[in-house]
Design a protein around this motif. Sequence first.
Motif, PDB file in Angstrom:
ATOM      1  N   ASN A 193     -23.627   2.495  19.358  1.00  0.00           N
ATOM      2  CA  ASN A 193     -22.776   3.505  18.920  1.00  0.00           C
ATOM      3  C   ASN A 193     -23.781   4.344  17.981  1.00  0.00           C
ATOM      4  OD1 ASN A 193     -20.583   3.006  20.047  1.00  0.00           O
ATOM      5  ND2 ASN A 193     -20.098   1.258  18.835  1.00  0.00           N
ATOM      6  N   ALA A 194     -24.753   3.997  17.217  1.00  0.00           N
ATOM      7  CA  ALA A 194     -25.737   4.604  16.319  1.00  0.00           C
ATOM      8  C   ALA A 194     -26.513   5.781  17.031  1.00  0.00           C
ATOM      9  CB  ALA A 194     -26.542   3.533  15.666  1.00  0.00           C
ATOM     10  N   ALA A 195     -27.126   5.471  18.039  1.00  0.00           N
ATOM     11  CA  ALA A 195     -27.763   6.675  18.744  1.00  0.00           C
ATOM     12  C   ALA A 195     -27.030   7.294  19.683  1.00  0.00           C
ATOM     13  CB  ALA A 195     -28.923   5.560  19.651  1.00  0.00           C
ATOM     14  N   GLY A 196     -25.599   6.764  20.074  1.00  0.00           N
ATOM     15  CA  GLY A 196     -24.807   7.520  20.746  1.00  0.00           C
ATOM     16  C   GLY A 196     -25.388   7.281  22.304  1.00  0.00           C
ATOM     17  N   GLU A 197     -25.964   6.404  22.445  1.00  0.00           N
ATOM     18  CA  GLU A 197     -26.637   5.873  23.779  1.00  0.00           C
ATOM     19  C   GLU A 197     -25.761   4.797  24.722  1.00  0.00           C
ATOM     20  OE1 GLU A 197     -31.360   5.947  23.160  1.00  0.00           O
ATOM     21  OE2 GLU A 197     -30.347   3.982  23.116  1.00  0.00           O
ATOM     22  N   ARG A 198     -25.503   5.231  26.096  1.00  0.00           N
ATOM     23  CA  ARG A 198     -24.952   4.414  26.891  1.00  0.00           C
ATOM     24  C   ARG A 198     -25.624   4.383  28.017  1.00  0.00           C
ATOM     25  NH1 ARG A 198     -18.603   6.239  25.584  1.00  0.00           N
ATOM     26  NH2 ARG A 198     -18.497   5.874  23.290  1.00  0.00           N
ATOM     27  N   PHE A 199     -25.892   3.189  28.472  1.00  0.00           N
ATOM     28  CA  PHE A 199     -26.586   2.948  29.792  1.00  0.00           C
ATOM     29  C   PHE A 199     -26.216   2.030  30.625  1.00  0.00           C
ATOM     30  CE2 PHE A 199     -29.492   1.226  26.703  1.00  0.00           C
ATOM     31  CZ  PHE A 199     -29.785   0.142  27.137  1.00  0.00           C
ATOM     32  N   THR A 200     -26.421   1.967  31.827  1.00  0.00           N
ATOM     33  CA  THR A 200     -25.865   0.754  32.643  1.00  0.00           C
ATOM     34  C   THR A 200     -27.224   0.025  33.248  1.00  0.00           C
ATOM     35  OG1 THR A 200     -23.969   1.979  33.299  1.00  0.00           O
ATOM     36  CG2 THR A 200     -24.677   0.438  34.887  1.00  0.00           C
ATOM     37  N   VAL A 201     -27.211  -1.199  33.441  1.00  0.00           N
ATOM     38  CA  VAL A 201     -28.240  -1.747  33.859  1.00  0.00           C
ATOM     39  C   VAL A 201     -27.581  -2.715  35.164  1.00  0.00           C
ATOM     40  CG1 VAL A 201     -29.867  -3.599  33.491  1.00  0.00           C
ATOM     41  CG2 VAL A 201     -29.305  -2.237  31.741  1.00  0.00           C
ATOM     42  N   ARG A 202     -28.383  -2.410  36.286  1.00  0.00           N
ATOM     43  CA  ARG A 202     -27.978  -3.296  37.280  1.00  0.00           C
ATOM     44  C   ARG A 202     -28.600  -4.319  37.820  1.00  0.00           C
ATOM     45  NH1 ARG A 202     -23.917  -0.740  39.702  1.00  0.00           N
ATOM     46  NH2 ARG A 202     -23.717   1.602  39.752  1.00  0.00           N
ATOM     47  N   LEU A 203     -27.974  -5.533  38.057  1.00  0.00           N
ATOM     48  CA  LEU A 203     -28.984  -6.598  38.392  1.00  0.00           C
ATOM     49  C   LEU A 203     -29.756  -6.383  39.650  1.00  0.00           C
ATOM     50  CD1 LEU A 203     -26.232  -9.603  37.415  1.00  0.00           C
ATOM     51  CD2 LEU A 203     -27.820  -8.490  36.053  1.00  0.00           C
ATOM     52  N   PRO A 204     -30.894  -7.218  39.594  1.00  0.00           N
ATOM     53  CA  PRO A 204     -31.761  -7.210  41.006  1.00  0.00           C
ATOM     54  C   PRO A 204     -30.840  -7.595  42.100  1.00  0.00           C
ATOM     55  CG  PRO A 204     -33.074  -8.265  39.244  1.00  0.00           C
ATOM     56  CD  PRO A 204     -31.562  -8.011  38.695  1.00  0.00           C
ATOM     57  N   GLU A 205     -31.347  -7.178  43.400  1.00  0.00           N
ATOM     58  CA  GLU A 205     -30.819  -7.770  44.571  1.00  0.00           C
ATOM     59  C   GLU A 205     -30.983  -9.156  44.549  1.00  0.00           C
ATOM     60  OE1 GLU A 205     -31.508  -7.112  49.216  1.00  0.00           O
ATOM     61  OE2 GLU A 205     -31.798  -5.353  47.820  1.00  0.00           O
ATOM     62  N   GLY A 206     -29.686  -9.762  45.007  1.00  0.00           N
ATOM     63  CA  GLY A 206     -29.939 -11.141  45.207  1.00  0.00           C
ATOM     64  C   GLY A 206     -29.558 -12.158  44.074  1.00  0.00           C
ATOM     65  N   VAL A 207     -29.311 -11.427  42.665  1.00  0.00           N
ATOM     66  CA  VAL A 207     -28.964 -11.865  41.562  1.00  0.00           C
ATOM     67  C   VAL A 207     -27.628 -11.441  41.066  1.00  0.00           C
ATOM     68  CG1 VAL A 207     -29.472 -12.150  39.046  1.00  0.00           C
ATOM     69  CG2 VAL A 207     -31.451 -12.187  40.705  1.00  0.00           C
ATOM     70  N   SER A 208     -26.533 -12.357  40.593  1.00  0.00           N
ATOM     71  CA  SER A 208     -25.373 -12.117  40.206  1.00  0.00           C
ATOM     72  C   SER A 208     -25.069 -12.680  39.383  1.00  0.00           C
ATOM     73  CB  SER A 208     -24.172 -12.190  41.491  1.00  0.00           C
ATOM     74  OG  SER A 208     -24.111 -13.116  41.976  1.00  0.00           O
ATOM     75  N   PHE A 209     -23.807 -12.316  38.593  1.00  0.00           N
ATOM     76  CA  PHE A 209     -23.087 -12.947  37.471  1.00  0.00           C
ATOM     77  C   PHE A 209     -22.215 -14.319  37.956  1.00  0.00           C
ATOM     78  CE2 PHE A 209     -23.168  -8.976  35.195  1.00  0.00           C
ATOM     79  CZ  PHE A 209     -24.034  -9.382  34.357  1.00  0.00           C
ATOM     80  N   GLN A 210     -22.542 -15.437  37.421  1.00  0.00           N
ATOM     81  CA  GLN A 210     -21.707 -16.468  37.814  1.00  0.00           C
ATOM     82  C   GLN A 210     -20.390 -16.646  37.247  1.00  0.00           C
ATOM     83  OE1 GLN A 210     -23.625 -20.606  37.604  1.00  0.00           O
ATOM     84  NE2 GLN A 210     -22.570 -21.135  39.517  1.00  0.00           N
ATOM     85  N   ILE A 211     -20.966 -16.766  35.792  1.00  0.00           N
ATOM     86  CA  ILE A 211     -19.511 -17.084  34.973  1.00  0.00           C
ATOM     87  C   ILE A 211     -19.843 -16.192  33.683  1.00  0.00           C
ATOM     88  CG2 ILE A 211     -18.231 -18.678  33.481  1.00  0.00           C
ATOM     89  CD1 ILE A 211     -18.842 -20.749  35.771  1.00  0.00           C
ATOM     90  N   ILE A 212     -19.136 -15.589  32.878  1.00  0.00           N
ATOM     91  CA  ILE A 212     -19.238 -14.671  31.820  1.00  0.00           C
ATOM     92  C   ILE A 212     -18.122 -15.293  31.054  1.00  0.00           C
ATOM     93  CG2 ILE A 212     -19.446 -12.521  30.539  1.00  0.00           C
ATOM     94  CD1 ILE A 212     -20.128 -11.363  33.304  1.00  0.00           C
ATOM     95  N   ASN A 213     -18.184 -15.791  29.926  1.00  0.00           N
ATOM     96  CA  ASN A 213     -17.264 -16.368  28.947  1.00  0.00           C
ATOM     97  C   ASN A 213     -17.036 -15.652  27.713  1.00  0.00           C
ATOM     98  OD1 ASN A 213     -18.848 -17.416  27.357  1.00  0.00           O
ATOM     99  ND2 ASN A 213     -18.191 -19.749  27.625  1.00  0.00           N
ATOM    100  N   PHE A 214     -17.316 -14.263  27.680  1.00  0.00           N
ATOM    101  CA  PHE A 214     -17.059 -13.433  26.439  1.00  0.00           C
ATOM    102  C   PHE A 214     -15.344 -13.244  26.532  1.00  0.00           C
ATOM    103  CE2 PHE A 214     -21.602 -12.994  26.712  1.00  0.00           C
ATOM    104  CZ  PHE A 214     -21.949 -13.597  25.448  1.00  0.00           C
ATOM    105  N   PRO A 215     -15.039 -12.820  25.363  1.00  0.00           N
ATOM    106  CA  PRO A 215     -13.492 -12.178  25.452  1.00  0.00           C
ATOM    107  C   PRO A 215     -13.254 -10.698  26.320  1.00  0.00           C
ATOM    108  CG  PRO A 215     -14.565 -11.884  23.155  1.00  0.00           C
ATOM    109  CD  PRO A 215     -15.356 -12.564  24.001  1.00  0.00           C
ATOM    110  N   ILE A 216     -12.044 -10.942  26.927  1.00  0.00           N
ATOM    111  CA  ILE A 216     -11.859  -9.847  27.738  1.00  0.00           C
ATOM    112  C   ILE A 216     -11.041  -8.651  26.860  1.00  0.00           C
ATOM    113  CG2 ILE A 216     -10.417  -8.762  29.646  1.00  0.00           C
ATOM    114  CD1 ILE A 216     -10.785 -11.670  30.896  1.00  0.00           C
TER     115      ILE A 216
END
Length: 173
Positions: free
Chosen positions: A96-119
Motif C-alpha cells: 500500500n505504501a508504494a501502490g504496488e500490486r503484482f501477481t506471482v505464479r507458482l512454477p509448473e508442477g508446484v501448487s498450494f496444498q493447504i493455506i490456513n490464513f483467514p478468509i
Amino acid sequence: MLIGKRKVAEPLESNMRKFSPAFSIIELLCVLAILALLAAIAAPALVNTGQGRNLEIAARKLALDMRRTQQAAITSGLTSYIEFRFYGSSYRVFDNAAGERFTVRLPEGVSFQIINFPIVSGTQNLYFHRSGAPSQGGTVSMIDQQGAVLYIIVTPATGRVRISEQPPDSWEI
C-alpha cells in the motif's frame, strides 16, 4: 663399417619406427564407452534435481515476498498484505505504501496444498500491520508433482517467516 678390428653398427633410423604418443582407436573407444556409461547413470539423477528445485525456489520466493511485504508495512506505517489464490496457484502482493500490486505464479508442477490464513472477501490473506506483526500467524504448504512438501510458516506475534520440511507443532488441517 669397420674401424680397426671392431665392427661399429650403423644407425638404422630408416628401419626403426619412431615412438608416437598418440592413442589407438581401441583406447579411445574404451574411454568413450566408460563416459557413456557414467552419463547414463548420472542423467536421471540430474533430471530429478531440476524438478525438485522448483518447489524450493517457489517456497523461497514466497518467503521473500512475505518478508518484503512485512518490511513495506514497517517502513510505510501502512498495512500491506498478500492475497492467496488457491486454485490459480498464484498470489498477489499488495504494497500500500508504494501502490504496488503484482501477481506471482507458482512454477509448473508446484501448487498450494493447504493455506490456513483467514478468509477475507473470499480469499485467504496474510496482513502485516505497521509494527510488522501479522494479523494472524499461519502456514502455507506447497507440494510438487513428486509429492515433496515444504511449509512456509509465519509466527503469530513476531511475524518471523521460515521455511521447513516439517509442519509446525500447532499444525491444523
